[in-house]
Design a protein around this motif. Structure first.
Motif, PDB file in Angstrom:
ATOM      1  N   UNK A 155       0.875  -1.170   0.000  1.00 31.44           N
ATOM      2  CA  UNK A 155       0.000   0.000   0.000  1.00 31.44           C
ATOM      3  C   UNK A 155       0.911   1.218   0.000  1.00 31.44           C
ATOM      4  N   UNK A 156       0.765   2.055  -1.006  1.00 25.97           N
ATOM      5  CA  UNK A 156       1.649   3.210  -1.125  1.00 25.97           C
ATOM      6  C   UNK A 156       0.987   4.249  -2.020  1.00 25.97           C
ATOM      7  N   UNK A 157       1.091   5.507  -1.620  1.00 22.05           N
ATOM      8  CA  UNK A 157       0.580   6.616  -2.416  1.00 22.05           C
ATOM      9  C   UNK A 157       1.721   7.150  -3.280  1.00 22.05           C
ATOM     10  N   UNK A 158       1.702   6.787  -4.577  1.00 22.10           N
ATOM     11  CA  UNK A 158       2.806   7.163  -5.471  1.00 22.10           C
ATOM     12  C   UNK A 158       2.819   8.637  -5.812  1.00 22.10           C
ATOM     13  N   UNK A 159       1.745   9.360  -5.461  1.00 24.94           N
ATOM     14  CA  UNK A 159       1.771  10.808  -5.673  1.00 24.94           C
ATOM     15  C   UNK A 159       2.589  11.515  -4.600  1.00 24.94           C
ATOM     16  N   UNK A 160       2.989  10.781  -3.559  1.00 19.96           N
ATOM     17  CA  UNK A 160       3.855  11.291  -2.494  1.00 19.96           C
ATOM     18  C   UNK A 160       5.287  10.879  -2.828  1.00 19.96           C
ATOM     19  N   UNK A 161       6.127  11.850  -3.193  1.00 18.28           N
ATOM     20  CA  UNK A 161       7.482  11.535  -3.636  1.00 18.28           C
ATOM     21  C   UNK A 161       8.285  10.825  -2.561  1.00 18.28           C
ATOM     22  N   UNK A 162       8.092  11.218  -1.296  1.00 22.50           N
ATOM     23  CA  UNK A 162       8.851  10.582  -0.218  1.00 22.50           C
ATOM     24  C   UNK A 162       8.489   9.110  -0.084  1.00 22.50           C
ATOM     25  N   UNK A 163       7.206   8.793  -0.261  1.00 26.61           N
ATOM     26  CA  UNK A 163       6.788   7.396  -0.180  1.00 26.61           C
ATOM     27  C   UNK A 163       7.359   6.590  -1.340  1.00 26.61           C
ATOM     28  N   UNK A 164       7.327   7.175  -2.533  1.00 27.87           N
ATOM     29  CA  UNK A 164       7.810   6.462  -3.714  1.00 27.87           C
ATOM     30  C   UNK A 164       9.325   6.253  -3.644  1.00 27.87           C
TER      31      UNK A 164
END
Length: 260
Positions: free
Chosen positions: A92-101
């Motif tokens: 589960x990851x929000x790819x619109x969040x650069x830090x998460x990606x």
């Protein structure tokens, strides 16, 4: 080993719950490992698929079954749970969040597929983040022509519109049934496989497809036997297949001729 589902720091990983870093998680034993165990040589690609709707799921699971390493992410838990045993690794990851990606090490993947559907903003942000983090090749799904233009401008290496592209191919097949298949090479060129009919028979010299339509014959097939770069005196008979390359305009002219 079957994947397990565990939440770590707000992220849902399939793998070893004791190791939060994606690089050291336990991964599914899939087709790649089975082929290696059998001594079958292959070049496996590292693929990241972002967005696990119908399209993204089909891409991720097919690549995995073909023996490639596939990390699949989505911000919705139910989508991740659906594929977690069908890919190498799921999160589960929000790819619109650069830090998460960034935590996935995007630059290490051979291909990143951004398959986010109707959320255009998330699609654009995920694409921008992937490119800015060093992804070497990014493929994006666009819902319309405007989205396609924007994605190309921000650096997407390939933009596809699945519903539109399939509709165009279906229309061409309906209009010209003897067009077996088409491979687009960018916006200007394509390769097509054509089944010969009564309008397309005789020697290649007499047909003069290059002079009449501006297309080049690159292969001919008869009863399963393929001849690459056939000669001018080779004869084309009904139900033989030709593989041609040319501009989309030239191939459209040939289609119109065959459909008359």
């Amino acid at each position: 080993m079957a994947a397990s589902a565990t939440r770590q720091n707000g992220t849902f990983w399939s793998g070893d719950p004791g190791r939060p870093s994606p690089e050291v998680l336990s991964w599914n034993t899939g087709p790649t490992d089975r082929r290696r165990a059998k001594g079958i040589p292959m070049k496996s690609k590292q693929c990241l698929v972002i967005g696990l709707g119908r399209f993204g799921t089909a891409v991720a699971t097919t690549l995995y079954e073909m023996g490639h390493e596939v990390v699949a992410v989505d911000q919705h838990e139910e989508n991740v749970e659906r594929v977690m045993n069908l890919v190498t690794h799921a999160a589960i990851l929000d790819a619109s969040d650069e830090r998460a990606l960034r935590t996935l090490g995007v630059a290490d993947f051979d291909v990143v597929v951004v398959a986010i559907g109707t959320d255009v903003q998330a699609n654009i942000l995920a694409t921008m983040n992937a490119k800015s983090l060093g992804a070497p090749y990014v493929v994006c799904k666009a819902i319309d022509e405007m989205a396609r233009r924007v994605l190309e401008r921000i650096g997407a290496d390939l933009v596809i519109r699945p519903e539109h592209d399939m509709g165009v191919r279906l229309a061409r097949q309906i209009a010209t049934p003897n067009i077996v298949d088409t491979l687009d090479l960018g916006s200007d060129y394509a390769v097509v496989e054509i089944e010969a009919n009564e309008r397309l028979k005789g020697t290649l010299r007499d047909l003069n497809l290059t002079g009449r339509f501006g297309v080049q014959v690159i292969a001919m097939s008869r009863a399963g036997k393929i001849e690459v770069t056939p000669g001018a005196e080779d004869e084309l008979r009904p139900h033989d297949k030709l593989v041609l390359i040319g501009t989309t305009h030239a191939l459209d002219e040939l289609r119109r001729y065959l459909g008359e």
